[in-house]
Design a protein around this motif. Structure first.
Motif, mmCIF file in Angstrom:
data_model
loop_
_atom_site.group_PDB
_atom_site.id
_atom_site.type_symbol
_atom_site.label_atom_id
_atom_site.label_comp_id
_atom_site.label_asym_id
_atom_site.label_seq_id
_atom_site.Cartn_x
_atom_site.Cartn_y
_atom_site.Cartn_z
ATOM 1 N N ILE A 1 -8.044 13.812 -31.606
ATOM 2 C CA ILE A 1 -7.062 13.408 -30.604
ATOM 3 C C ILE A 1 -6.042 12.489 -31.267
ATOM 4 C CG2 ILE A 1 -6.717 12.233 -28.397
ATOM 5 C CD1 ILE A 1 -9.622 12.934 -27.702
ATOM 6 N N ILE A 2 -4.762 12.806 -31.082
ATOM 7 C CA ILE A 2 -3.678 12.055 -31.706
ATOM 8 C C ILE A 2 -3.439 10.745 -30.946
ATOM 9 C CG2 ILE A 2 -1.203 12.154 -32.272
ATOM 10 C CD1 ILE A 2 -3.006 13.933 -33.959
ATOM 11 N N GLY A 3 -2.935 9.738 -31.643
ATOM 12 C CA GLY A 3 -2.721 8.434 -31.021
ATOM 13 C C GLY A 3 -1.838 8.488 -29.800
ATOM 14 N N PHE A 4 -0.754 9.272 -29.837
ATOM 15 C CA PHE A 4 0.148 9.293 -28.687
ATOM 16 C C PHE A 4 -0.238 10.335 -27.642
ATOM 17 C CE2 PHE A 4 2.282 11.127 -32.411
ATOM 18 C CZ PHE A 4 2.572 12.424 -32.009
ATOM 19 N N GLY B 1 -2.106 7.728 -38.645
ATOM 20 C CA GLY B 1 -3.016 6.785 -38.018
ATOM 21 C C GLY B 1 -3.701 7.332 -36.777
ATOM 22 N N GLU B 2 -4.746 6.628 -36.366
ATOM 23 C CA GLU B 2 -5.446 6.770 -35.093
ATOM 24 C C GLU B 2 -6.310 8.022 -34.949
ATOM 25 O OE1 GLU B 2 -1.657 6.197 -34.411
ATOM 26 O OE2 GLU B 2 -2.363 4.293 -35.223
ATOM 27 N N ALA B 3 -5.812 9.197 -35.363
ATOM 28 C CA ALA B 3 -6.553 10.436 -35.148
ATOM 29 C C ALA B 3 -7.868 10.417 -35.925
ATOM 30 C CB ALA B 3 -5.708 11.627 -35.575
ATOM 31 N N MET B 4 -8.976 10.745 -35.230
ATOM 32 C CA MET B 4 -10.285 10.754 -35.884
ATOM 33 C C MET B 4 -11.033 12.032 -35.526
ATOM 34 S SD MET B 4 -11.485 6.768 -35.786
ATOM 35 C CE MET B 4 -12.285 6.846 -37.398
ATOM 36 N N VAL B 5 -11.671 12.593 -36.546
ATOM 37 C CA VAL B 5 -12.362 13.874 -36.422
ATOM 38 C C VAL B 5 -13.843 13.619 -36.129
ATOM 39 C CG1 VAL B 5 -12.954 16.033 -37.597
ATOM 40 C CG2 VAL B 5 -10.785 14.870 -38.122
ATOM 41 N N GLY C 1 -0.221 16.409 -21.491
ATOM 42 C CA GLY C 1 -0.493 15.076 -22.010
ATOM 43 C C GLY C 1 -1.502 15.021 -23.135
ATOM 44 N N HIS C 2 -2.137 16.176 -23.450
ATOM 45 C CA HIS C 2 -3.132 16.210 -24.514
ATOM 46 C C HIS C 2 -2.482 16.697 -25.804
ATOM 47 C CE1 HIS C 2 -6.954 16.508 -21.775
ATOM 48 N NE2 HIS C 2 -6.056 15.651 -21.301
ATOM 49 N N LEU C 3 -2.732 15.989 -26.903
ATOM 50 C CA LEU C 3 -2.199 16.364 -28.212
ATOM 51 C C LEU C 3 -3.308 16.231 -29.248
ATOM 52 C CD1 LEU C 3 1.247 14.528 -28.032
ATOM 53 C CD2 LEU C 3 0.912 17.000 -28.069
#
Length: 505
Positions: free
Chosen positions: A95-98, A78-82, A40-42
Motif C-alpha cells: 500500500i502506497i503512502g498516499f 517511502g512508506e510502502a511495505m510488502v 482511493g486505493h493505490l
C-alpha cells in the motif's frame, strides 16, 4: 570497477551506474504501474517491481562487463511495505503512502500520544500516510494476509531479500514508518505499543552504508563479490547526491515534488509540528535531513498528457520527440490567471490531508490548453513556495534550489520555478542524483570510497552545476500577486472538497 545505485520509485526503477571515479556509465530504466483496485486505493505489485529490478540490474551488468559492478545500494520510495512470508515471498501488494487507507487507525496513536510527543520520538507528526497505519488497515481489513505475514519489508529490504541478503531497513526508511526513534535509532516501543503492533513484524535496522554482505552466485550477471549495502529513502539519497549544503535545497520533481534540506542543527520543533514538517537520519553519524513535499508532482503533467493532450501526442510521435517537450512548448510568456490546487493524490506538507482533492480555478470559455499546462506547473510550484516560507519560519533559509528529476530537463519549468520561488534554480550535469546518492552509499560500505573525504569528492564530481536560472523581477512580482491568492485557496475550499470526497467513499 563500477558501482550502482538502484533507484526504486513509485512508477519505475532505474539502475544508475558509475565508475569509481564518478564517470557515468549507464542507467537502464523500466516502468511499472500503480494499481487502484478501489476508489482511493493505490498499490504496487511487488512481483512486477521485482521483475523490473531484475531487468535493469541484468542490463546494467551486461553493459558494464569491462567495469564490473562491485557495490549496490538502493534509493527507495517511502512508506510502502510488502507483506512477506517466512521465505520472504510477497503475500500481497504494498500500500502506497498516499493511499487513502489508514485514517481510521490514527486515533489509536493520537489518543495516547500528542503530535509533539510523537514528533519528539519519530521526527514526524501523526498522519495516516505513514506505514504503521497501512499495517493497521491490513490487520483490521485483510486479516488473512496479516496473519500469514512474517515481516513487512520496504522495497529496499524486499530487493535485498530477493538477492539472497538478510533484509535490513536503513534508518531513513525506518523513519518513514512513524515507528522509529530517530534519536535512539531503533524501533520505538512507545509508538508500537500504543497502536498494538509488534516490532517482530518489522525488519532489523541498519545505518545507511552498512555492508550487508556479498551478493554471491546470481543469475543477473553481477559479480559474486558485489557488496550489497543498506541504502537510503529516495529523498535523502537525492539530497546526498545533489551535494546539498546549508542554505540550499533539493528541488526534486518525479511522481512527487519535494524540497530537501540537510540540517545544520535540529530545527525549531513547534513550527515543524504545526506544519507537518519532519526531520530524520541520513548517511553519517548525527546527520539529519528534512523534506517538504506534495504527493502530486510530475504525475499531474502525466494526467494532462493521458487525458487532456490534443495534437501534442501524435506530433511528438511524428517528430520523434518526448511528448512532454511538445506539451510544455509554446506556453504563455506571462503568468496565467488560473490557479491549480495540485492535490490530485491527496496533499503533502503542510496540510497532510488525505481527503483533499485537486481543483483548477479561473477557467473561462477562452482558456486554452497551453494556459492549463502552464497553470499546472505554476500550481505545483506555488505549493512548494508555501513550504519554503514555512521552512524560513523554522529557521531554515533557502537561497539556492538544485533541481533534480525529470522536470529539471525542462528549462521552461525551471524558469517558472525561479520566478515563483524568487531564488536561483541550478541545473546539475547529472539528473539521476538519487542514484548518485545510493551508489555513493554502497561504495562507502564496500570500501571503494575509503572515507568521507572521498565520498564528498565523488558527490562533488557528480553534482556539477551546468546552469543557473535567475528569477526575473517582473515575473516574480506578478507571481507574488497570484501567490497571495493561492495561499488562501486550500483553507477556503477544503470543506467543499471533503464533502465531494465523501461522495466517492
Amino acid at each position: 570497477m563500477s558501482i550502482v545505485g538502484l533507484d526504486i520509485g513509485t512508477t519505475g526503477v532505474k539502475a544508475v551506474v558509475f565508475r569509481e571515479d564518478g564517470t557515468f556509465l549507464t542507467a537502464p530504466y523500466r516502468e511499472y504501474d500503480l494499481e487502484s483496485p478501489k476508489h482511493g486505493h493505490l498499490e504496487l505489485n511487488p512481483n512486477e517491481v521485482l521483475d523490473a529490478v531484475r531487468e535493469v540490474l541484468g542490463k546494467a551488468a551486461a553493459e558494464t562487463k569491462d567495469d564490473p559492478i562491485r557495490s549496490l545500494a538502493t534509493s527507495t520510495l517511502g512508506e510502502a511495505m510488502v507483506p512477506v512470508d517466512g521465505e520472504n515471498r510477497p503475500l500481497g501488494n504494498a500500500i502506497i503512502g498516499f493511499d487513502a487507507r489508514g485514517q481510521e487507525s490514527v486515533p489509536l496513536l493520537s489518543e495516547k500520544l500528542t503530535d509533539r510527543e510523537v514528533f519528539d520520538i519519530a521526527g514526524h507528526g501523526i498522519n495516516s500516510f505513514h506505514s504503521i497505519f497501512k499495517l493497521l488497515w491490513r490487520r483490521d481489513h485483510d486479516p488473512e494476509v496479516f496473519s500469514r505475514t512474517r515481516k513487512f519489508l520496504s522495497f529496499g529490504d524486499f530487493i535485498q531479500a530477493s538477492l539472497g541478503i538478510e533484509p535490513h531497513i536503513d534508518y531513513s526508511m525506518a523513519s518513514r514508518t512513524l515507528a522509529f526513534d530517530v534519536r535512539k535509532l531503533d524501533w520505538s516501543p512507545e509508538i508500537l505499543d500504543a497502536v498494538g503492533l509488534s516490532s517482530e513484524l518489522l525488519p532489523p535496522v541498519a545505518a545507511p552504508g552498512t555492508n550487508l554482505g556479498a551478493l554471491g552466485a546470481n543469475d543477473l550477471g553481477l559479480p559474486p563479490d558485489c557488496v550489497v549495502a543498506a541504502g537510503l529513502h529516495d529523498q535523502p539519497a537525492g539530497i546526498l547526491g545533489a551535494g546539498i549544503q546549508p542554505g540550499e535545497s533539493m528541488l526534486a520533481t518525479g511522481t512527487v515534488i519535494c524540497l530537501g534540506v540537510h540540517l545544520e542543527g535540529l530545527p525549531e520543533a513547534q513550527a515543524m509540528v504545526e506544519n507537518n514538517l519532519c526531520y530524520y537520519p541520513t548517511l553519517g553519524a548525527g546527520q539529519y535531513i528534512s523534506i517538504a513535499y506534495n504527493f502530486t508532482g510530475g504525475s499531474l503533467l502525466k494526467w494532462y498528457r493521458d487525458n487532456l493532450a490534443g495534437d501534442e501526442i501524435p506530433e511528438a510521435k511524428d517528430c520523434g520527440k518526448d511528448p512532454y517537450d511538445i506539451i510544455c512548448s509554446g506556453l504563455p510568456e506571462n503568468p496565467t490567471d488560473l490557479l491549480v490546487l495540485p492535490h490530485f493524490a491527496t496533499t503533502g506538507t503542510p496540510w497532510l490531508d488525505d481527503r483533499a482533492l485537486g481543483a483548477i480555478l479561473g477557467m473561462r470559455l477562452t482558456t486554452t490548453r497551453k494556459e492549463v499546462v502552464k497553470a499546472i506547473l505554476e500550481g505545483l510550484l506555488h505549493e512548494i513556495r508555501l513550504n519554503s516560507e514555512i521552512y524560513a519560519q523554522a529557521g531554515v533559509d533557502i537561497q539556492l534550489y538544485k533541481a533534480i528529476g525529470g522536470a529539471s530537463r525542462s528549462e521552461t519549468w525551471m524558469q517558472i520555478a525561479a520566478d515563483i520561488l524568487g531564488r536561483p534554480v541550478a541545473i546539475l550535469a547529472i539528473n539521476e542524483v538519487p542514484g548518485v546518492g545510493a551508489a555513493a552509499t554502497g561504495a562507502l560500505a564496500a570500501g571503494i570510497l575509503a572515507n568521507e573525504g572521498e565520498l564528498n569528492d565523488f558527490i562533488a564530481g557528480c553534482s556539477e552545476i551546468t546552469r543557473v536560472l535567475e528569477p526575473r523581477a517582473e515575473q516574480t512580482r506578478l507571481y507574488d500577486e497570484r501567490f497571495a491568492i493561492y495561499r488562501d485557496l486550500y483553507p477556503a475550499t477544503s470543506d467543499i472538497t471533503h464533502r465531494l470526497f465523501a461522495l466517492g467513499e
